[in-house]
Design a protein around this motif. Structure first.
Motif, PDB file in Angstrom:
ATOM      1  N   THR A  53       9.383  -4.830   8.393  1.00 56.92           N
ATOM      2  CA  THR A  53       9.710  -5.885   7.429  1.00 56.92           C
ATOM      3  C   THR A  53      10.767  -5.456   6.414  1.00 56.92           C
ATOM      4  O   THR A  53      11.344  -6.317   5.750  1.00 56.92           O
ATOM      5  N   GLY A  54      10.952  -4.160   6.245  1.00 59.58           N
ATOM      6  CA  GLY A  54      11.842  -3.660   5.199  1.00 59.58           C
ATOM      7  C   GLY A  54      11.203  -3.718   3.827  1.00 59.58           C
ATOM      8  O   GLY A  54      11.836  -3.424   2.823  1.00 59.58           O
ATOM      9  N   ALA A  55       9.923  -4.097   3.775  1.00 54.82           N
ATOM     10  CA  ALA A  55       9.187  -4.217   2.509  1.00 54.82           C
ATOM     11  C   ALA A  55       8.217  -3.050   2.350  1.00 54.82           C
ATOM     12  O   ALA A  55       7.948  -2.313   3.295  1.00 54.82           O
ATOM     13  N   VAL A  56       7.711  -2.898   1.139  1.00 57.39           N
ATOM     14  CA  VAL A  56       6.695  -1.896   0.849  1.00 57.39           C
ATOM     15  C   VAL A  56       5.517  -2.547   0.140  1.00 57.39           C
ATOM     16  O   VAL A  56       5.660  -3.586  -0.501  1.00 57.39           O
ATOM     17  N   ILE A  57       4.354  -1.901   0.269  1.00 61.32           N
ATOM     18  CA  ILE A  57       3.187  -2.275  -0.522  1.00 61.32           C
ATOM     19  C   ILE A  57       3.025  -1.171  -1.571  1.00 61.32           C
ATOM     20  O   ILE A  57       3.033   0.006  -1.240  1.00 61.32           O
ATOM     21  N   GLN A  58       2.936  -1.570  -2.838  1.00 68.07           N
ATOM     22  CA  GLN A  58       2.907  -0.619  -3.945  1.00 68.07           C
ATOM     23  C   GLN A  58       1.584  -0.722  -4.697  1.00 68.07           C
ATOM     24  O   GLN A  58       1.141  -1.816  -5.037  1.00 68.07           O
ATOM     25  N   ALA A  59       0.953   0.433  -4.947  1.00 67.78           N
ATOM     26  CA  ALA A  59      -0.260   0.504  -5.767  1.00 67.78           C
ATOM     27  C   ALA A  59       0.132   1.076  -7.121  1.00 67.78           C
ATOM     28  O   ALA A  59       0.848   2.072  -7.193  1.00 67.78           O
ATOM     29  N   ASN A  60      -0.327   0.431  -8.195  1.00 65.33           N
ATOM     30  CA  ASN A  60      -0.023   0.871  -9.557  1.00 65.33           C
ATOM     31  C   ASN A  60      -1.320   0.968 -10.354  1.00 65.33           C
ATOM     32  O   ASN A  60      -2.214   0.125 -10.205  1.00 65.33           O
ATOM     33  N   VAL A  61      -1.394   1.977 -11.229  1.00 65.55           N
ATOM     34  CA  VAL A  61      -2.573   2.136 -12.078  1.00 65.55           C
ATOM     35  C   VAL A  61      -2.143   2.634 -13.453  1.00 65.55           C
ATOM     36  O   VAL A  61      -1.214   3.434 -13.571  1.00 65.55           O
ATOM     37  N   TRP A  62      -2.799   2.119 -14.495  1.00 60.58           N
ATOM     38  CA  TRP A  62      -2.567   2.519 -15.880  1.00 60.58           C
ATOM     39  C   TRP A  62      -3.931   2.569 -16.555  1.00 60.58           C
ATOM     40  O   TRP A  62      -4.740   1.645 -16.427  1.00 60.58           O
ATOM     41  N   LEU A  63      -4.208   3.663 -17.262  1.00 60.44           N
ATOM     42  CA  LEU A  63      -5.503   3.830 -17.922  1.00 60.44           C
ATOM     43  C   LEU A  63      -5.301   4.591 -19.224  1.00 60.44           C
ATOM     44  O   LEU A  63      -4.590   5.600 -19.243  1.00 60.44           O
ATOM     45  N   CYS A  64      -5.930   4.107 -20.294  1.00 56.60           N
ATOM     46  CA  CYS A  64      -5.850   4.859 -21.551  1.00 56.60           C
ATOM     47  C   CYS A  64      -6.506   6.219 -21.339  1.00 56.60           C
ATOM     48  O   CYS A  64      -7.372   6.366 -20.487  1.00 56.60           O
ATOM     49  N   ALA A  73       3.785  -6.429  -3.233  1.00 51.89           N
ATOM     50  CA  ALA A  73       4.629  -6.375  -2.041  1.00 51.89           C
ATOM     51  C   ALA A  73       6.067  -6.583  -2.515  1.00 51.89           C
ATOM     52  O   ALA A  73       6.376  -7.587  -3.162  1.00 51.89           O
ATOM     53  N   LEU A  74       6.934  -5.622  -2.194  1.00 51.55           N
ATOM     54  CA  LEU A  74       8.315  -5.655  -2.681  1.00 51.55           C
ATOM     55  C   LEU A  74       9.295  -5.385  -1.544  1.00 51.55           C
ATOM     56  O   LEU A  74       9.028  -4.580  -0.657  1.00 51.55           O
ATOM     57  N   LYS A  75      10.442  -6.059  -1.610  1.00 52.65           N
ATOM     58  CA  LYS A  75      11.534  -5.803  -0.682  1.00 52.65           C
ATOM     59  C   LYS A  75      12.807  -5.723  -1.511  1.00 52.65           C
ATOM     60  O   LYS A  75      13.131  -6.664  -2.231  1.00 52.65           O
ATOM     61  N   GLY A 100      13.148  -4.148  -4.175  1.00 50.82           N
ATOM     62  CA  GLY A 100      12.752  -4.226  -5.572  1.00 50.82           C
ATOM     63  C   GLY A 100      12.347  -5.602  -6.055  1.00 50.82           C
ATOM     64  O   GLY A 100      12.033  -5.781  -7.221  1.00 50.82           O
ATOM     65  N   LYS A 101      12.355  -6.593  -5.159  1.00 54.87           N
ATOM     66  CA  LYS A 101      12.002  -7.966  -5.541  1.00 54.87           C
ATOM     67  C   LYS A 101      10.714  -8.392  -4.846  1.00 54.87           C
ATOM     68  O   LYS A 101      10.337  -7.837  -3.820  1.00 54.87           O
ATOM     69  N   ALA A 102      10.055  -9.413  -5.406  1.00 52.33           N
ATOM     70  CA  ALA A 102       8.821  -9.933  -4.835  1.00 52.33           C
ATOM     71  C   ALA A 102       9.013 -10.318  -3.370  1.00 52.33           C
ATOM     72  O   ALA A 102      10.014 -10.942  -3.011  1.00 52.33           O
ATOM     73  N   TYR A 103       8.037  -9.933  -2.529  1.00 51.15           N
ATOM     74  CA  TYR A 103       8.071 -10.238  -1.102  1.00 51.15           C
ATOM     75  C   TYR A 103       6.747 -10.901  -0.734  1.00 51.15           C
ATOM     76  O   TYR A 103       5.684 -10.287  -0.795  1.00 51.15           O
ATOM     77  N   LYS A 104       6.790 -12.168  -0.382  1.00 49.04           N
ATOM     78  CA  LYS A 104       5.597 -12.954  -0.094  1.00 49.04           C
ATOM     79  C   LYS A 104       4.935 -12.479   1.198  1.00 49.04           C
ATOM     80  O   LYS A 104       5.597 -12.346   2.226  1.00 49.04           O
ATOM     81  N   VAL A 105       3.615 -12.205   1.122  1.00 47.47           N
ATOM     82  CA  VAL A 105       2.844 -11.782   2.287  1.00 47.47           C
ATOM     83  C   VAL A 105       1.701 -12.763   2.535  1.00 47.47           C
ATOM     84  O   VAL A 105       1.390 -13.586   1.673  1.00 47.47           O
ATOM     85  N   SER A 106       1.084 -12.658   3.696  1.00 43.20           N
ATOM     86  CA  SER A 106      -0.034 -13.547   4.030  1.00 43.20           C
ATOM     87  C   SER A 106      -1.255 -13.253   3.165  1.00 43.20           C
ATOM     88  O   SER A 106      -1.957 -14.156   2.712  1.00 43.20           O
ATOM     89  N   LYS A 107      -1.518 -11.949   2.953  1.00 46.59           N
ATOM     90  CA  LYS A 107      -2.718 -11.532   2.226  1.00 46.59           C
ATOM     91  C   LYS A 107      -2.393 -10.250   1.463  1.00 46.59           C
ATOM     92  O   LYS A 107      -1.772  -9.343   2.010  1.00 46.59           O
ATOM     93  N   ILE A 108      -2.813 -10.198   0.194  1.00 40.60           N
ATOM     94  CA  ILE A 108      -2.631  -8.983  -0.596  1.00 40.60           C
ATOM     95  C   ILE A 108      -3.897  -8.752  -1.415  1.00 40.60           C
ATOM     96  O   ILE A 108      -4.447  -9.681  -1.998  1.00 40.60           O
ATOM     97  N   ARG A 109      -4.363  -7.500  -1.394  1.00 37.91           N
ATOM     98  CA  ARG A 109      -5.629  -7.175  -2.068  1.00 37.91           C
ATOM     99  C   ARG A 109      -5.441  -5.956  -2.967  1.00 37.91           C
ATOM    100  O   ARG A 109      -4.787  -4.993  -2.597  1.00 37.91           O
ATOM    101  N   ASN A 110      -6.043  -6.023  -4.157  1.00 35.61           N
ATOM    102  CA  ASN A 110      -6.062  -4.890  -5.081  1.00 35.61           C
ATOM    103  C   ASN A 110      -7.511  -4.497  -5.336  1.00 35.61           C
ATOM    104  O   ASN A 110      -8.353  -5.345  -5.600  1.00 35.61           O
TER     105      ASN A 110
END
Length: 157
Positions: A40-51, A66-68, A70-80
């Motif tokens: 797809t040329g896209a990536v799935i990115q996990a991000n976390v921030w905690l005090c 989901a980014l392609k 550096g921009k939003a890339y629409k997927v069928s399903k995305i879970r965090n």
């Protein structure tokens, strides 16, 4: 005499801190990781921030994106998935979810979105005084056109 006054003032300040009456300076840790969505040329990115400085509560954020290019890339399903880990004896409460028990106990919050590019969590975790450390992992999972990928990022674990 001055020494006695200083000790009394120090005791009052320490008591206020122990009761949560004095806030500590804001400080946080963060992490990010990504994996390719094959073909797809896209990536799935996990991000976390905690005090990482807290007395009784700690702010957090996790996301799956989901980014392609550096921009939003629409997927069928995305879970965090936000996976909290507590060390100590006591409880950590995140909304209606409680992480309880002994060192290394964990609890997951899961959010799934469809036909979009992001899924995320944010809020505040409250802890009893006997919890000495709090860790958080963000899991990211996406599906598009039969292709699946996942990634994860952690802090404090």
């Amino acid at each position: 005499m001055r020494r006695g006054i200083r000790n009394t003032i120090a005791a009052v300040v320490l008591s206020a801190v122990a009761l949560g009456g004095v806030a500590l300076p804001a400080s946080a840790v963060s992490s990010s990781s990504s994996a390719k969505l094959p073909g797809t040329g896209a990536v799935i990115q996990a991000n976390v921030w905690l005090c990482n400085t807290w007395l009784t509560s700690c702010g957090f954020q996790t996301s799956a994106k989901a980014l392609k290019s550096g921009k939003a890339y629409k997927v069928s399903k995305i879970r965090n998935t936000a996976d909290f880990n507590a060390w100590g004896i006591g409880t950590v409460t995140v909304g209606a979810v409680t992480v309880a028990g002994t060192s290394g106990s964990a609890r997951n919050l899961v959010w799934t979105n469809y036909k979009t590019w992001i899924s995320d969590h944010s809020g505040s975790a409250s802890a009893t005084w006997s919890i000495v450390a709090l860790g958080l992992c963000s899991g990211a999972y996406a599906e598009v056109s039969g292709v699946r990928a996942s990634s994860s990022a952690c802090v404090g674990v």
